[in-house]
Design an enzyme around this catalytic site. Sequence first.
Site, PDB file in Angstrom:
ATOM      1  CB  THR A   1      -0.941  -0.007   1.223  1.00 24.46           C
ATOM      2  OG1 THR A   1      -1.846  -1.236   1.369  1.00 24.46           O
ATOM      3  CG2 THR A   1      -1.828   1.296   1.454  1.00 24.46           C
ATOM      4  CB  CYS A   2       3.497   2.382   2.318  1.00 17.02           C
ATOM      5  SG  CYS A   2       4.511   3.850   2.169  1.00 17.02           S
TER       6      CYS A   2
ATOM      7  CE  LYS B   1       1.731  12.074   2.592  1.00 17.38           C
ATOM      8  NZ  LYS B   1       0.729  10.741   3.046  1.00 17.38           N
TER       9      LYS B   1
ATOM     10  CB  THR C   1      -1.458  -9.966   4.219  1.00 14.88           C
ATOM     11  OG1 THR C   1      -2.173 -10.078   5.475  1.00 14.88           O
ATOM     12  CG2 THR C   1      -0.984 -11.334   3.902  1.00 14.88           C
TER      13      THR C   1
ATOM     14  CG  HIS D   1      19.368  31.514  16.216  1.00 19.70           C
ATOM     15  ND1 HIS D   1      18.066  31.479  16.264  1.00 19.70           N
ATOM     16  CD2 HIS D   1      19.917  32.588  15.461  1.00 19.70           C
ATOM     17  CE1 HIS D   1      17.508  32.810  15.957  1.00 19.70           C
ATOM     18  NE2 HIS D   1      18.516  33.503  15.609  1.00 19.70           N
TER      19      HIS D   1
HETATM   20  C1  LIG Z   1      -3.730   7.005   1.256  1.00 18.90           C
HETATM   21  C2  LIG Z   1      -2.850   6.428   2.086  1.00 18.90           C
HETATM   22  C3  LIG Z   1      -1.903   7.301   2.330  1.00 18.90           C
HETATM   23  C4  LIG Z   1      -0.818   6.820   3.540  1.00 18.90           C
HETATM   24  N1  LIG Z   1      -0.068   7.670   3.934  1.00 18.90           N
HETATM   25  C5  LIG Z   1       0.872   7.135   4.820  1.00 18.90           C
HETATM   26  C6  LIG Z   1       1.963   8.054   5.341  1.00 18.90           C
HETATM   27  O1  LIG Z   1       2.093   9.049   5.064  1.00 18.90           O
HETATM   28  N2  LIG Z   1       2.607   7.454   6.417  1.00 18.90           N
HETATM   29  C7  LIG Z   1       2.483   6.428   6.893  1.00 18.90           C
HETATM   30  O2  LIG Z   1       3.412   5.865   7.613  1.00 18.90           O
HETATM   31  N3  LIG Z   1       1.467   5.457   6.583  1.00 18.90           N
HETATM   32  C8  LIG Z   1       0.682   6.002   5.505  1.00 18.90           C
HETATM   33  N4  LIG Z   1      -0.331   5.229   5.153  1.00 18.90           N
HETATM   34  C9  LIG Z   1      -0.508   3.832   5.721  1.00 18.90           C
HETATM   35  C10 LIG Z   1       0.465   2.996   5.263  1.00 18.90           C
HETATM   36  O3  LIG Z   1       0.511   2.695   3.892  1.00 18.90           O
HETATM   37  C11 LIG Z   1       0.263   1.383   5.817  1.00 18.90           C
HETATM   38  O4  LIG Z   1       0.339   1.744   7.310  1.00 18.90           O
HETATM   39  C12 LIG Z   1       1.362   0.406   5.370  1.00 18.90           C
HETATM   40  O5  LIG Z   1       1.451   0.303   4.089  1.00 18.90           O
HETATM   41  C13 LIG Z   1       1.277  -0.844   5.883  1.00 18.90           C
HETATM   42  O6  LIG Z   1       2.115  -1.692   5.457  1.00 18.90           O
HETATM   43  P1  LIG Z   1       1.703  -3.450   5.712  1.00 18.90           P
HETATM   44  O7  LIG Z   1       3.360  -3.861   5.203  1.00 18.90           O
HETATM   45  O8  LIG Z   1       1.509  -3.649   6.892  1.00 18.90           O
HETATM   46  O9  LIG Z   1       0.816  -3.640   4.334  1.00 18.90           O
HETATM   47  P2  LIG Z   1       0.612  -3.240   2.841  1.00 18.90           P
HETATM   48  O10 LIG Z   1       1.438  -2.064   2.591  1.00 18.90           O
HETATM   49  O11 LIG Z   1      -0.810  -3.055   2.806  1.00 18.90           O
HETATM   50  O12 LIG Z   1       1.160  -4.540   2.236  1.00 18.90           O
HETATM   51  C14 LIG Z   1       0.643  -5.647   2.121  1.00 18.90           C
HETATM   52  C15 LIG Z   1       0.955  -6.430   0.882  1.00 18.90           C
HETATM   53  O13 LIG Z   1       0.767  -7.827   0.970  1.00 18.90           O
HETATM   54  C16 LIG Z   1       0.341  -8.441  -0.073  1.00 18.90           C
HETATM   55  N5  LIG Z   1      -0.672  -9.304   0.208  1.00 18.90           N
HETATM   56  C17 LIG Z   1      -2.000  -9.213   0.907  1.00 18.90           C
HETATM   57  N6  LIG Z   1      -2.417 -10.589   1.017  1.00 18.90           N
HETATM   58  C18 LIG Z   1      -1.507 -11.510   0.479  1.00 18.90           C
HETATM   59  C19 LIG Z   1      -1.613 -12.810   0.195  1.00 18.90           C
HETATM   60  N7  LIG Z   1      -2.545 -13.597   0.703  1.00 18.90           N
HETATM   61  N8  LIG Z   1      -0.723 -13.331  -0.535  1.00 18.90           N
HETATM   62  C20 LIG Z   1       0.297 -12.804  -1.153  1.00 18.90           C
HETATM   63  N9  LIG Z   1       0.493 -11.157  -0.753  1.00 18.90           N
HETATM   64  C21 LIG Z   1      -0.654 -10.825  -0.085  1.00 18.90           C
HETATM   65  C22 LIG Z   1      -0.781  -7.076  -0.808  1.00 18.90           C
HETATM   66  O14 LIG Z   1      -0.609  -7.276  -1.991  1.00 18.90           O
HETATM   67  C23 LIG Z   1       0.368  -5.962  -0.359  1.00 18.90           C
HETATM   68  O15 LIG Z   1       1.209  -5.844  -1.394  1.00 18.90           O
HETATM   69  C24 LIG Z   1      -1.177   5.384   3.843  1.00 18.90           C
HETATM   70  C25 LIG Z   1      -2.223   4.634   3.722  1.00 18.90           C
HETATM   71  C26 LIG Z   1      -3.054   5.236   2.683  1.00 18.90           C
HETATM   72  C27 LIG Z   1      -4.085   4.396   1.918  1.00 18.90           C
HETATM   73  N1  LIG Z   2       0.152  10.500   6.925  1.00 17.33           N
HETATM   74  C1  LIG Z   2      -0.178   9.275   7.373  1.00 17.33           C
HETATM   75  O1  LIG Z   2       0.379   8.711   8.375  1.00 17.33           O
HETATM   76  C2  LIG Z   2      -1.415   8.529   6.995  1.00 17.33           C
HETATM   77  C3  LIG Z   2      -2.036   9.128   5.729  1.00 17.33           C
HETATM   78  C4  LIG Z   2      -3.364   8.577   5.214  1.00 17.33           C
HETATM   79  C5  LIG Z   2      -3.622   7.091   5.934  1.00 17.33           C
HETATM   80  N2  LIG Z   2      -2.868   6.648   6.927  1.00 17.33           N
HETATM   81  C6  LIG Z   2      -3.246   5.602   7.555  1.00 17.33           C
HETATM   82  O2  LIG Z   2      -4.234   4.641   6.779  1.00 17.33           O
HETATM   83  C7  LIG Z   2      -5.297   4.629   7.645  1.00 17.33           C
HETATM   84  C8  LIG Z   2      -6.572   4.864   7.233  1.00 17.33           C
HETATM   85  O3  LIG Z   2      -6.704   6.213   7.007  1.00 17.33           O
HETATM   86  P1  LIG Z   2      -8.362   6.989   7.167  1.00 17.33           P
HETATM   87  O4  LIG Z   2      -8.153   8.401   7.100  1.00 17.33           O
HETATM   88  O5  LIG Z   2      -9.144   6.397   6.290  1.00 17.33           O
HETATM   89  O6  LIG Z   2      -8.676   6.450   8.735  1.00 17.33           O
HETATM   90  P2  LIG Z   2      -8.946   7.217  10.181  1.00 17.33           P
HETATM   91  O7  LIG Z   2      -9.149   6.035  10.985  1.00 17.33           O
HETATM   92  O8  LIG Z   2      -7.798   8.076  10.261  1.00 17.33           O
HETATM   93  O9  LIG Z   2     -10.309   8.112  10.041  1.00 17.33           O
HETATM   94  C9  LIG Z   2     -11.644   7.752   9.580  1.00 17.33           C
HETATM   95  C10 LIG Z   2     -12.309   8.490  10.127  1.00 17.33           C
HETATM   96  O10 LIG Z   2     -13.796   8.496   9.357  1.00 17.33           O
HETATM   97  C11 LIG Z   2     -14.623   8.534  10.481  1.00 17.33           C
HETATM   98  N3  LIG Z   2     -15.854   7.556   9.888  1.00 17.33           N
HETATM   99  C12 LIG Z   2     -15.701   6.039  10.187  1.00 17.33           C
HETATM  100  N4  LIG Z   2     -16.928   5.568   9.696  1.00 17.33           N
HETATM  101  C13 LIG Z   2     -17.699   6.623   9.237  1.00 17.33           C
HETATM  102  C14 LIG Z   2     -19.032   6.791   8.556  1.00 17.33           C
HETATM  103  N5  LIG Z   2     -19.783   5.682   8.242  1.00 17.33           N
HETATM  104  N6  LIG Z   2     -19.542   7.971   8.398  1.00 17.33           N
HETATM  105  C15 LIG Z   2     -18.821   9.297   8.541  1.00 17.33           C
HETATM  106  N7  LIG Z   2     -17.612   9.015   9.447  1.00 17.33           N
HETATM  107  C16 LIG Z   2     -16.938   7.745   9.477  1.00 17.33           C
HETATM  108  C17 LIG Z   2     -14.047   8.194  11.914  1.00 17.33           C
HETATM  109  O11 LIG Z   2     -14.739   8.674  12.984  1.00 17.33           O
HETATM  110  C18 LIG Z   2     -12.852   8.819  11.587  1.00 17.33           C
HETATM  111  O12 LIG Z   2     -12.578  10.213  11.951  1.00 17.33           O
HETATM  112  C19 LIG Z   2      -5.090   5.202   8.923  1.00 17.33           C
HETATM  113  O13 LIG Z   2      -5.067   4.189   9.802  1.00 17.33           O
HETATM  114  C20 LIG Z   2      -3.766   5.829   8.918  1.00 17.33           C
HETATM  115  O14 LIG Z   2      -2.942   5.536   9.994  1.00 17.33           O
HETATM  116  C21 LIG Z   2      -1.989   7.411   7.494  1.00 17.33           C
END
Ligand SMILES: Cc1cc2nc3c(=O)[nH]c(=O)nc-3n(C[C@H](O)[C@H](O)[C@H](O)COP(=O)(O)OP(=O)(O)OC[C@H]3O[C@@H](n4cnc5c(N)ncnc54)[C@H](O)[C@@H]3O)c2cc1C
Ligand SMILES: NC(=O)c1ccc[n+]([C@@H]2O[C@H](COP(=O)([O-])OP(=O)(O)OC[C@H]3O[C@@H](n4cnc5c(N)ncnc54)[C@H](O)[C@@H]3O)[C@@H](O)[C@H]2O)c1
Length: 462
Positions: A21-22, A31, A129, A445
């Site tokens: 995902t990341c 970003k 996963t 500074h």
């Molecule tokens: C829009 C968005 C912005 C974000 N921004 C930030 C941020 O700025 N900073 C931050 O710290 N976090 C951010 N996050 C959260 C971050 O992306 C996740 O916390 C992170 O990717 C989790 O890593 P992971 O390795 O646990 O899982 P993932 O990154 O979800 O990776 C899991 C992998 O496992 C694979 N997989 C799953 N099931 C199977 C299976 N059965 N067999 C083989 N492969 C499989 C998937 O294809 C995937 O490639 C963001 C998330 C989103 C959605």
């Molecule tokens: N900069 C970063 O580190 C970053 C950026 C993006 C995502 N992420 C990660 O991705 C994950 C998902 O992000 P997110 O923003 O989807 O989740 P989140 O948990 O941060 O926020 C979800 C929000 O949706 C609200 N909500 C839930 N169900 C609802 C409904 N039915 N109707 C109205 N409001 C509702 C919740 O009250 C909450 O405020 C987070 O756990 C976060 O850690 C991190």
Amino acid sequence: MHAVSRGMKTAIIEGDVIGGTCVNRGCVPSKALLAASGRVREMRNAEHLRSLGIQLDPSAVSFDRQGIADHATNLASTIRGNLERSLIGLGVEILTGAAKIEDNHTVSYGAPGTVTGGRVTAKNIIIATGSTPFVPPGIEVDHKTVFTSDAGLKLDWVPEWVAIIGSGYIGLEFSDVYTALGSDVTFIEAMPNIMPGFDKEIAKMAERILITPRNIDYVTNVLATKVTPGIPGEKPVTIELTDFKTKEVVDTMEVDAVLVATGRSPYTAGLNVESIGVELQRGFIPVNEKMQVLDKDGKVVEGMWCIGDANGKMMLAHAASAQGISAIENMHGNEHVLNHLSVPAACFTHPEVSFVGLTEEQARAKGEEEGFEVAVRKTSFKANSKALAEKEGEGMAKLIYNPKTNEILGMWIMGLHAADLIHEASNAISTGATLDDLKFTVHAHPTLSEVIESLLRGSDGH
Ligand SMILES: Cc1cc2nc3c(=O)[nH]c(=O)nc-3n(C[C@H](O)[C@H](O)[C@H](O)COP(=O)(O)OP(=O)(O)OC[C@H]3O[C@@H](n4cnc5c(N)ncnc54)[C@H](O)[C@@H]3O)c2cc1C
Ligand SMILES: NC(=O)c1ccc[n+]([C@@H]2O[C@H](COP(=O)([O-])OP(=O)(O)OC[C@H]3O[C@@H](n4cnc5c(N)ncnc54)[C@H](O)[C@@H]3O)[C@@H](O)[C@H]2O)c1
């Protein structure tokens, strides 16, 4: 990579593309969009530029939507390629296919539903996963007018009016992108306040800086219970709003697009964790503090580990990596427990919000329960020379600590480069350094880090 550095023979089974995902659908492309749209916002802010002595006609600033979208896609593919090459270079074997656990030392993989790929055995297996977007019931996603971050990051269009369901990290970051590119945004939030996960005082300031002056409004205490997709330019998306408490339908809205940002669900279905006696908890895989998988009786499943979003401890990329490193250390015989309270987090809006540890409310509740006092120090970016040189004096930093022991319980920062500034506090919590250890540390500074210095020294009069 850490497993290789510890001399372990290592393979990754990936069902989609390397990076998860990341890299592909999260941190990295988001970003890139924030960087490009942030520049557009900056260059259209004539007043700010004028205060620096620069003249630019805001209407002369245009952007190429596809160019911005391409920046995000290209960055993800560059980073994915670099990562894959590094793994291969280190001798990590990359196996392709959906993985299914056979027992605590065997995984099969291949196209879903088959085992044509193969079967591997290993002394240790890490489940990593991850997660996928959670879409509440009643919301129909067409990936065009009603979408999650997965499609949103492709920036296929810039809708005039976007409703964002959920005001967490994803909602806030996308609101920053959309408003910079000219959209109006309405937040729909289930909780009584927007940004419910933030420290209350920081959420108030974030509202004053990130919401009020922008084309954003919001409704709280309501759930989006039915969302029906539209047709761009022809038919609006309709949203039915239901009161969170009474469960009565209170309103309907019509907008151009809806981004569903209501959290993420663990991606664990089909993994076959039942084969190792594990019962999923709301889809998450239960682990102990060493990241060892626990079975339904709470006993460690030998050889099985789970890190990242799939265990639900902290859904952040760097938390996933840190848990992975911790798991490898434990496998290697070096007992290690990650202190999750030392893991920082940041929301990359303009300006950024970052934190580590507890909110003031959490710290006070903990203090009451455990019988210790909580003290708070605050400082403003307005007193910081570097921030003022940039004409970016809006923001604050807040330190939450135990005044008896001078232990740092939490820090929150809102302001320019807050995401980079938080590490001084997270390193302190991680190493157990107290305010006494840090109060005479020296910061160059003029730098933004002097904001933290004044908190550590209490030199602003608190
Ligand atoms: C829009 C968005 C912005 C974000 N921004 C930030 C941020 O700025 N900073 C931050 O710290 N976090 C951010 N996050 C959260 C971050 O992306 C996740 O916390 C992170 O990717 C989790 O890593 P992971 O390795 O646990 O899982 P993932 O990154 O979800 O990776 C899991 C992998 O496992 C694979 N997989 C799953 N099931 C199977 C299976 N059965 N067999 C083989 N492969 C499989 C998937 O294809 C995937 O490639 C963001 C998330 C989103 C959605
Ligand atoms: N900069 C970063 O580190 C970053 C950026 C993006 C995502 N992420 C990660 O991705 C994950 C998902 O992000 P997110 O923003 O989807 O989740 P989140 O948990 O941060 O926020 C979800 C929000 O949706 C609200 N909500 C839930 N169900 C609802 C409904 N039915 N109707 C109205 N409001 C509702 C919740 O009250 C909450 O405020 C987070 O756990 C976060 O850690 C991190």
